[in-house]
Design a protein around this motif. Structure first.
Motif, PDB file in Angstrom:
ATOM      1  N   LEU A 150       0.828  -1.207   0.000  1.00  0.00           N
ATOM      2  CA  LEU A 150       0.000   0.000   0.000  1.00  0.00           C
ATOM      3  C   LEU A 150       0.862   1.256   0.000  1.00  0.00           C
ATOM      4  O   LEU A 150       0.529   2.268  -0.633  1.00  0.00           O
ATOM      5  CB  LEU A 150      -0.920  -0.014   1.223  1.00  0.00           C
ATOM      6  N   HIS A 151       1.996   1.194   0.693  1.00  0.00           N
ATOM      7  CA  HIS A 151       2.920   2.334   0.693  1.00  0.00           C
ATOM      8  C   HIS A 151       3.469   2.588  -0.701  1.00  0.00           C
ATOM      9  O   HIS A 151       3.570   3.737  -1.151  1.00  0.00           O
ATOM     10  CB  HIS A 151       4.064   2.075   1.674  1.00  0.00           C
ATOM     11  N   LEU A 152       3.810   1.503  -1.410  1.00  0.00           N
ATOM     12  CA  LEU A 152       4.305   1.674  -2.770  1.00  0.00           C
ATOM     13  C   LEU A 152       3.210   2.221  -3.677  1.00  0.00           C
ATOM     14  O   LEU A 152       3.466   3.084  -4.536  1.00  0.00           O
ATOM     15  CB  LEU A 152       4.818   0.329  -3.297  1.00  0.00           C
ATOM     16  N   GLU A 153       1.985   1.755  -3.490  1.00  0.00           N
ATOM     17  CA  GLU A 153       0.863   2.279  -4.275  1.00  0.00           C
ATOM     18  C   GLU A 153       0.672   3.769  -4.016  1.00  0.00           C
ATOM     19  O   GLU A 153       0.436   4.552  -4.949  1.00  0.00           O
ATOM     20  CB  GLU A 153      -0.414   1.512  -3.928  1.00  0.00           C
ATOM     21  N   ALA A 154       0.769   4.163  -2.746  1.00  0.00           N
ATOM     22  CA  ALA A 154       0.620   5.582  -2.409  1.00  0.00           C
ATOM     23  C   ALA A 154       1.741   6.407  -3.009  1.00  0.00           C
ATOM     24  O   ALA A 154       1.519   7.531  -3.496  1.00  0.00           O
ATOM     25  CB  ALA A 154       0.606   5.748  -0.889  1.00  0.00           C
ATOM     26  N   THR A 155       2.946   5.866  -3.010  1.00  0.00           N
ATOM     27  CA  THR A 155       4.085   6.584  -3.578  1.00  0.00           C
ATOM     28  C   THR A 155       3.898   6.784  -5.078  1.00  0.00           C
ATOM     29  O   THR A 155       4.140   7.872  -5.611  1.00  0.00           O
ATOM     30  CB  THR A 155       5.381   5.804  -3.306  1.00  0.00           C
ATOM     31  N   ARG A 156       3.466   5.736  -5.760  1.00  0.00           N
ATOM     32  CA  ARG A 156       3.198   5.857  -7.203  1.00  0.00           C
ATOM     33  C   ARG A 156       2.134   6.912  -7.460  1.00  0.00           C
ATOM     34  O   ARG A 156       2.269   7.764  -8.354  1.00  0.00           O
ATOM     35  CB  ARG A 156       2.708   4.519  -7.762  1.00  0.00           C
ATOM     36  N   ALA A 157       1.040   6.831  -6.710  1.00  0.00           N
ATOM     37  CA  ALA A 157      -0.076   7.754  -6.923  1.00  0.00           C
ATOM     38  C   ALA A 157       0.349   9.194  -6.661  1.00  0.00           C
ATOM     39  O   ALA A 157      -0.069  10.127  -7.366  1.00  0.00           O
ATOM     40  CB  ALA A 157      -1.250   7.377  -6.038  1.00  0.00           C
ATOM     41  N   ARG A 158       1.210   9.386  -5.650  1.00  0.00           N
ATOM     42  CA  ARG A 158       1.661  10.754  -5.340  1.00  0.00           C
ATOM     43  C   ARG A 158       2.510  11.315  -6.475  1.00  0.00           C
ATOM     44  O   ARG A 158       2.384  12.504  -6.842  1.00  0.00           O
ATOM     45  CB  ARG A 158       2.468  10.737  -4.026  1.00  0.00           C
ATOM     46  N   VAL A 159       3.370  10.486  -7.056  1.00  0.00           N
ATOM     47  CA  VAL A 159       4.170  10.937  -8.194  1.00  0.00           C
ATOM     48  C   VAL A 159       3.272  11.203  -9.399  1.00  0.00           C
ATOM     49  O   VAL A 159       3.454  12.189 -10.128  1.00  0.00           O
ATOM     50  CB  VAL A 159       5.256   9.896  -8.537  1.00  0.00           C
ATOM     51  N   ASP A 160       2.301  10.332  -9.604  1.00  0.00           N
ATOM     52  CA  ASP A 160       1.353  10.526 -10.708  1.00  0.00           C
ATOM     53  C   ASP A 160       0.645  11.874 -10.565  1.00  0.00           C
ATOM     54  O   ASP A 160       0.449  12.608 -11.539  1.00  0.00           O
ATOM     55  CB  ASP A 160       0.342   9.385 -10.706  1.00  0.00           C
ATOM     56  N   ALA A 161       0.277  12.217  -9.342  1.00  0.00           N
ATOM     57  CA  ALA A 161      -0.372  13.513  -9.108  1.00  0.00           C
ATOM     58  C   ALA A 161       0.564  14.660  -9.493  1.00  0.00           C
ATOM     59  O   ALA A 161       0.137  15.655 -10.098  1.00  0.00           O
ATOM     60  CB  ALA A 161      -0.791  13.630  -7.646  1.00  0.00           C
ATOM     61  N   ASP A 162       1.831  14.527  -9.169  1.00  0.00           N
ATOM     62  CA  ASP A 162       2.795  15.560  -9.555  1.00  0.00           C
ATOM     63  C   ASP A 162       2.862  15.723 -11.070  1.00  0.00           C
ATOM     64  O   ASP A 162       2.916  16.842 -11.592  1.00  0.00           O
ATOM     65  CB  ASP A 162       4.184  15.212  -9.012  1.00  0.00           C
ATOM     66  N   LEU A 163       2.892  14.602 -11.779  1.00  0.00           N
ATOM     67  CA  LEU A 163       2.958  14.676 -13.244  1.00  0.00           C
ATOM     68  C   LEU A 163       1.723  15.377 -13.800  1.00  0.00           C
ATOM     69  O   LEU A 163       1.817  16.191 -14.726  1.00  0.00           O
ATOM     70  CB  LEU A 163       3.089  13.279 -13.846  1.00  0.00           C
ATOM     71  N   ARG A 164       0.563  15.053 -13.244  1.00  0.00           N
ATOM     72  CA  ARG A 164      -0.667  15.684 -13.723  1.00  0.00           C
ATOM     73  C   ARG A 164      -0.719  17.169 -13.381  1.00  0.00           C
ATOM     74  O   ARG A 164      -1.414  17.936 -14.055  1.00  0.00           O
ATOM     75  CB  ARG A 164      -1.879  14.980 -13.132  1.00  0.00           C
ATOM     76  N   LEU A 165       0.013  17.564 -12.343  1.00  0.00           N
ATOM     77  CA  LEU A 165       0.046  18.969 -11.947  1.00  0.00           C
ATOM     78  C   LEU A 165       1.189  19.727 -12.616  1.00  0.00           C
ATOM     79  O   LEU A 165       1.450  20.883 -12.278  1.00  0.00           O
ATOM     80  CB  LEU A 165       0.180  19.070 -10.417  1.00  0.00           C
ATOM     81  N   GLY A 166       1.875  19.073 -13.558  1.00  0.00           N
ATOM     82  CA  GLY A 166       2.941  19.743 -14.297  1.00  0.00           C
ATOM     83  C   GLY A 166       4.252  19.854 -13.555  1.00  0.00           C
ATOM     84  O   GLY A 166       5.052  20.754 -13.819  1.00  0.00           O
ATOM     85  N   ARG A 167       4.498  18.933 -12.631  1.00  0.00           N
ATOM     86  CA  ARG A 167       5.722  18.992 -11.829  1.00  0.00           C
ATOM     87  C   ARG A 167       6.672  17.858 -12.180  1.00  0.00           C
ATOM     88  O   ARG A 167       7.311  17.252 -11.318  1.00  0.00           O
ATOM     89  CB  ARG A 167       5.371  18.926 -10.344  1.00  0.00           C
ATOM     90  N   ALA A 168       6.791  17.544 -13.455  1.00  0.00           N
ATOM     91  CA  ALA A 168       7.609  16.402 -13.879  1.00  0.00           C
ATOM     92  C   ALA A 168       9.079  16.584 -13.509  1.00  0.00           C
ATOM     93  O   ALA A 168       9.770  15.620 -13.172  1.00  0.00           O
ATOM     94  CB  ALA A 168       7.469  16.190 -15.389  1.00  0.00           C
TER      95      ALA A 168
END
Length: 459
Positions: A150-168
């Motif tokens: 679940l921690h790894l899933e949360a980490t992936r999702a948090r990075v995905d959110a950054d990409l969607r917010l233009g913070r690549a």
């Protein structure tokens, strides 16, 4: 009280002060109870989780004594006795693991709805609870598998959110660390490729895909999944779509479409070999034609590449130093002129290998490395580097021995069969002797010459 089991087990009082829980056995017991707050846990389960495979002789009595110690540490009402076992008098809201699970579910749901800002906020709150490794005081790590996942899933999702917010840009370093730690996690690798793409680093994105493909093939014997393959196809189909805009007035490099020489003579025989090589080049990224000198490897390679728009012949025969091999490819591709005429390539001009990787990574081309045998190690090292970093590149090599690079397809070039050898002799003789028809009437003599020359075209 608040119970923290996402790491070494801790207890916080109502005022936020830490209540010491001394001893690994005591912390293991508290961890086991905190996994099921408010629910009764049987003595058998607690014994198994605290002592695993090495329980004391009188395990129920030892457990009862340990529960007594825990009550003296936390307060007599912290652990209640109930029919069938013991119960931690707490709710899921009092245990960080259960709060973490709830926050992760809320954050990933927000991301699925397209609300990246909310997802980032909620997932940050969740990840702040993580002091890992989870359930650190339990001797058996089995129960930690779910929170770790679940921690790894949360980490992936948090990075995905950054990409969607233009913070690549800020996501790339973190993703480099994560993919190194989880080499077979395809969703993480997909995020890294997306981040590199979104920052305009198409070549690096392609190289990341190729590294992932090889890791999966070498480590698991599998190919990338649909998400990675779709990203790869997108990068190859339109790499310029994600590149940053060029400065006004920036010159483009001159269009080039290969450097294969026009054939001055006809190609005789070897039709089955030709078809097989063309088919192999579409399946394997490195095909090596092997055979003795004069067997026709170079001509066969050129003929197999005829008609391809981006085929480049690199002649290695004149070279006498291994370090000159990358420079020969640079010259064959015309990259020295490209660097002088334009600013497209940013790799240092004194590093030909870096220049080649930068140029070839986003392109689909065929390199013919001709006559590799006297520089076999240098040619093999160059081929492996380019194939690793340039997923659209294919190499057709000629050599008296294989290069020995992983994934290499070796095709021996045999001498011409008697009929092919005779036809070649007749065509070449007719081109240089006006009276060839008279000479060629002695078919037995022609066949004897071809036999003595072992059917080698050059001979």
């Amino acid at each position: 009280m608040r119970y923290r089991i996402l790491g070494v087990t801790q207890v916080e009082g109502e005022d936020g002060t830490v209540v010491p829980v001394p001893g690994p056995r005591l912390r293991a017991l508290l961890t086991a109870l905190a996994l099921r707050p408010g629910r009764v846990t049987t003595p058998g389960t607690l014994i198994a989780e605290v002592w695993t495979d090495d329980p004391p002789d009188d395990a129920p009595a030892a457990l009862q004594a340990l529960v007594g110690r825990l009550r003296r540490t936390l307060g007599k009402d912290a652990v209640a006795s109930a029919p069938g076992g013991y119960r931690l008098t707490a709710t899921e809201h009092d245990v960080d693991l259960h709060v973490f699970e709830d926050l992760v579910h809320r954050g990933t749901a927000a991301l699925a709805r397209g609300d990246a800002a909310t997802a980032a906020q909620v997932l940050d709150e969740a990840l702040a609870l993580w002091r890992g490794p989870a359930l650190a005081d339990l001797p058996d790590r089995t129960a930690a598998a779910r929170p770790d996942a679940l921690h790894l899933e949360a980490t992936r999702a948090r990075v995905d959110a950054d990409l969607r917010l233009g913070r690549a840009h800020t996501a790339v370093p973190r993703l480099r660390e994560l993919t190194a730690a989880h080499p077979y996690d395809e969703p993480l690798h997909a995020l890294l490729i997306r981040a590199l793409r979104d920052t305009g680093r198409t070549a690096d994105a392609l190289a990341a895909y190729e590294a992932t493909r090889r890791a999966l093939a070498d480590g698991l014997g599998t190919d990338p999944g649909p998400e990675l393959r779709a990203l790869h196809a997108d990068l190859l189909a339109a790499p310029e779509t994600h590149a940053p805009p060029e400065p006004p007035g920036r010159p483009r490099p001159p269009a080039r479409s290969g450097n294969l020489r026009p054939r001055l003579t006809s190609f005789v025989g070897r039709e089955p070999e030709l078809d097989a090589i063309r088919s192999e080049v579409h399946r394997a990224r490195l095909v090596t034609l092997t055979g003795p000198g004069g067997s026709g490897k170079t001509r066969l390679a050129e003929e197999a590449a005829a008609g391809l728009p981006q085929a480049w012949l690199v002649e290695l025969a004149p070279l006498d130093r291994p370090e000159a091999v990358p420079g020969a490819v640079v010259s064959a591709l015309g990259l020295r002129e490209t660097v002088l005429l334009t600013t497209e390539l940013t790799a240092p001009q004194d590093d030909p290998l870096a220049l080649l990787v930068e140029y070839c990574a986003p392109r689909s081309e065929l390199l013919i490395l001709d006559n590799c045998e006297h520089l076999i190690e240098a040619a093999a090292a160059l081929a492996e580097t380019l194939l690793t970093h340039c997923p659209g590149l294919t190499i057709l090599a000629t050599s008296r021995e294989p290069l020995g690079v992983p994934g290499e397809s070796v095709r021996p070039v045999e001498p011409l069969v008697p009929d092919q050898a005779r036809r070649l002799f007749e065509e070449r003789a007719s081109a240089v002797r006006p009276d060839a028809d008279t000479v060629l009437r002695d078919r037995a003599a022609v066949e004897e010459i071809c036999r003595r020359l072992d059917g080698l075209p050059l001979a």
